[in-house]
Design an enzyme around this catalytic site. Structure first.
Site, PDB file in Angstrom:
ATOM      1  N   HIS A 123      -3.171   3.358   4.938  1.00 45.40           N
ATOM      2  CA  HIS A 123      -3.317   2.189   4.071  1.00 45.40           C
ATOM      3  C   HIS A 123      -4.051   1.117   4.880  1.00 45.40           C
ATOM      4  O   HIS A 123      -3.877   1.035   6.108  1.00 45.40           O
ATOM      5  CB  HIS A 123      -1.903   1.716   3.707  1.00 45.40           C
ATOM      6  N   ASP A 200       4.436   3.535   9.783  1.00 53.29           N
ATOM      7  CA  ASP A 200       4.470   2.775   8.537  1.00 53.29           C
ATOM      8  C   ASP A 200       5.280   3.606   7.538  1.00 53.29           C
ATOM      9  O   ASP A 200       4.806   4.618   7.032  1.00 53.29           O
ATOM     10  CB  ASP A 200       3.020   2.554   8.076  1.00 53.29           C
ATOM     11  N   GLN A 203       5.871   4.134   2.316  1.00 50.30           N
ATOM     12  CA  GLN A 203       5.773   5.113   1.233  1.00 50.30           C
ATOM     13  C   GLN A 203       6.791   6.251   1.399  1.00 50.30           C
ATOM     14  O   GLN A 203       7.051   6.987   0.458  1.00 50.30           O
ATOM     15  CB  GLN A 203       4.346   5.677   1.210  1.00 50.30           C
ATOM     16  N   CYS A 364      -5.992   1.138  -1.628  1.00 55.73           N
ATOM     17  CA  CYS A 364      -5.996   0.505  -0.290  1.00 55.73           C
ATOM     18  C   CYS A 364      -6.172   1.541   0.811  1.00 55.73           C
ATOM     19  O   CYS A 364      -5.604   1.407   1.893  1.00 55.73           O
ATOM     20  CB  CYS A 364      -4.725  -0.305  -0.040  1.00 55.73           C
TER      21      CYS A 364
HETATM   22  C1  LIG Z   1       2.639  -0.258   0.012  1.00 56.56           C
HETATM   23  C2  LIG Z   1       2.192   0.190   1.338  1.00 56.56           C
HETATM   24  C3  LIG Z   1       1.833  -0.725   2.327  1.00 56.56           C
HETATM   25  C4  LIG Z   1       1.796  -2.215   2.081  1.00 56.56           C
HETATM   26  O1  LIG Z   1       3.049  -2.712   1.765  1.00 56.56           O
HETATM   27  P1  LIG Z   1       3.192  -4.239   1.280  1.00 56.56           P
HETATM   28  O2  LIG Z   1       4.555  -4.267   0.694  1.00 56.56           O
HETATM   29  O3  LIG Z   1       2.109  -4.474   0.273  1.00 56.56           O
HETATM   30  O4  LIG Z   1       3.033  -5.092   2.478  1.00 56.56           O
HETATM   31  C5  LIG Z   1       1.459  -0.241   3.542  1.00 56.56           C
HETATM   32  N1  LIG Z   1       1.454   1.082   3.800  1.00 56.56           N
HETATM   33  C6  LIG Z   1       1.792   1.995   2.878  1.00 56.56           C
HETATM   34  C7  LIG Z   1       1.775   3.441   3.237  1.00 56.56           C
HETATM   35  C8  LIG Z   1       2.166   1.572   1.620  1.00 56.56           C
HETATM   36  O5  LIG Z   1       2.495   2.484   0.694  1.00 56.56           O
END
Ligand SMILES: *Cc1c(COP(=O)(O)O)cnc(C)c1O
Length: 406
Positions: A123, A200, A203, A364
């Site tokens: 992302h 991260d 998801q 994104c």
């Molecule tokens: C949604 C998402 C983000 C961003 O999260 P926010 O709540 O918009 O800050 C980053 N990485 C992944 C994999 C996502 O799914």
């Protein structure tokens, strides 16, 4: 005990909505944000109705009640992810904010020639803050390539690691394709060259539970709004030693120990990274969302969502000219696809007229779209409150879109 989706759906008032053309809502955009169940809504209403106050400072009863609830929420998140210490849980505005805290901090301590490793499946929130850190420090960004199946080439990753590698940052699950990355291997191999790892988890969090101590991960991030909580709140987990080493991200109230014009000293963790009045109600509701998800049970959620995924994949694959990106076994209930010769936006618009909410575009994650040489995809992402009937409605809707557009 069976999984009673009818009962679960009663917890979500929005799922009973009828849209402007009389169609019932079919919400399949869960990877963008999840819906909010009544128990979480109740916590938000209760906070503003009974004990809204600023935290950590007041001697009065409301402030103490709010502080207790906020800190209890921190402990719920700690327990959920098996985090060693509550002060390793930093409340943030969400994953984007969490990653920026870490990237900005490293941007100040990295040296020219240091190497950072990102993956091709990220992302933008896990790309751009690091590019900014590289610009500031002179560090170099390397990229783990992806495969046509939508997975990461981990042999190529192994070849990128060396004694200049400082940090590796990869998502646990790709929001664009649903691919579950082999983070155990990624972390293990990074640690072999003494590099730190940020995962991260935005998801992954709606579908599976990470055990940060078993993973031995250095940083992990979540957004509450993807696990039935409110928007604008999330968390950063960091190992104590890293959070102590990193400089604070923002200055202000709450994050200081002492302030004078000669010298200011910073507060202990977690407050060092929590400048200003936080999203107090959001944090408390985040804790309630974690409770709610656990009351359903992540094993049940994963098993049920997998059935939805199988049915949707089979149905969509039966449509001629439809391509699924990232069609493999190790994924969450996310399907990214296109119809040959049709722009994803047009498919999304027709589905919208049918009451079916999907996401279209690059999600994104433009590097993935560039890799496949497409402008974007249609993405249907399922949650435990979706039904097989909704899956069938999607398949029928895509067929209808194809008839209208081709
Ligand atoms: C949604 C998402 C983000 C961003 O999260 P926010 O709540 O918009 O800050 C980053 N990485 C992944 C994999 C996502 O799914």
């Amino acid at each position: 005990m069976g999984f009673d989706v009818t009962a679960i759906r009663k917890d979500f008032p929005i799922l009973g909505r009828t849209l402007k053309n009389g169609k019932p809502l079919v919400y399949l955009d869960n990877a963008a944000t999840s819906q909010t169940p009544q128990p979480v809504i109740d916590v938000i209403v209760d906070y503003y109705s009974r004990y809204n106050a600023n935290i950590h400072r007041g001697v009065h009863q409301l402030s103490q009640e709010a502080t207790d609830a906020y800190e209890q929420a921190r402990q719920k998140i700690q327990k959920h992810l098996n985090i060693a210490h509550a002060h390793e849980v930093i409340f943030t505005a969400g994953t984007t904010h969490s990653i920026n805290i870490v990237a900005a901090g490293f941007g100040q301590i990295l040296q020219p020639g240091d190497e950072l490793i990102v993956s091709a499946l990220e992302h933008h929130a896990n790309i751009v803050p690091w590019q900014m850190a590289c610009e500031r420090s002179g560090a170099v960004l390397r990229v783990i390539p992806m495969t046509p199946q939508g997975t990461l080439d981990l042999d190529a990753y192994e070849a990128l690691l060396n004694d200049r590698t400082r940090l590796v940052f990869v998502n646990h699950v790709s929001n664009a394709l649903g691919s579950i990355n082999d983070i155990e291997r990624i972390i293990h191999q990074a640690h072999a060259v003494r590099a730190a790892v940020l995962i991260d988890g935005a998801q992954a969090a709606p579908h599976l539970v990470a055990d940060v101590q078993a993973l031995d991960v250095d940083f992990y991030t979540l957004s509450a709004h993807k696990i039935c909580g409110p928007t604008g709140v999330g968390m950063l987990y960091g190992k104590e030693k890293w959070l102590n080493l990193l400089p604070p991200y923002q200055g202000g109230g709450e994050m200081i120990a002492t302030v004078s014009f000669e010298k200011t000293t910073y507060a202990d963790l977690p407050h060092k990274f929590e400048a200003g009045t936080p999203n107090i109600c959001g944090g408390i509701a985040f804790g309630a969302a974690v409770d709610y998800m656990n009351s359903i049970g992540f094993e049940q959620i994963a098993a049920y969502e997998h059935q939805l995924l199988l049915r949707a994949t089979e149905g969509l694959k039966s449509i001629e000219g439809l391509t699924i990106y990232g069609d493999h076994d190790h994924k969450t209930a996310v399907i990214s696809f296109n119809l040959a010769g049709v722009h994803p936006y047009d498919v999304g618009s027709i589905l919208d007229q049918l009451g079916i909410a999907v996401r279209t575009g690059h999600h994104c994650a433009q590097p993935i779209m560039t890799y496949y040489n497409i402008p974007g995809t249609v993405r249907a992402s399922f949650s435990f409150y979706n039904t097989f009937e909704e899956v069938d409605a999607l398949i029928a809707g895509v067929k209808k879109a194809q008839q209208m557009l081709c």
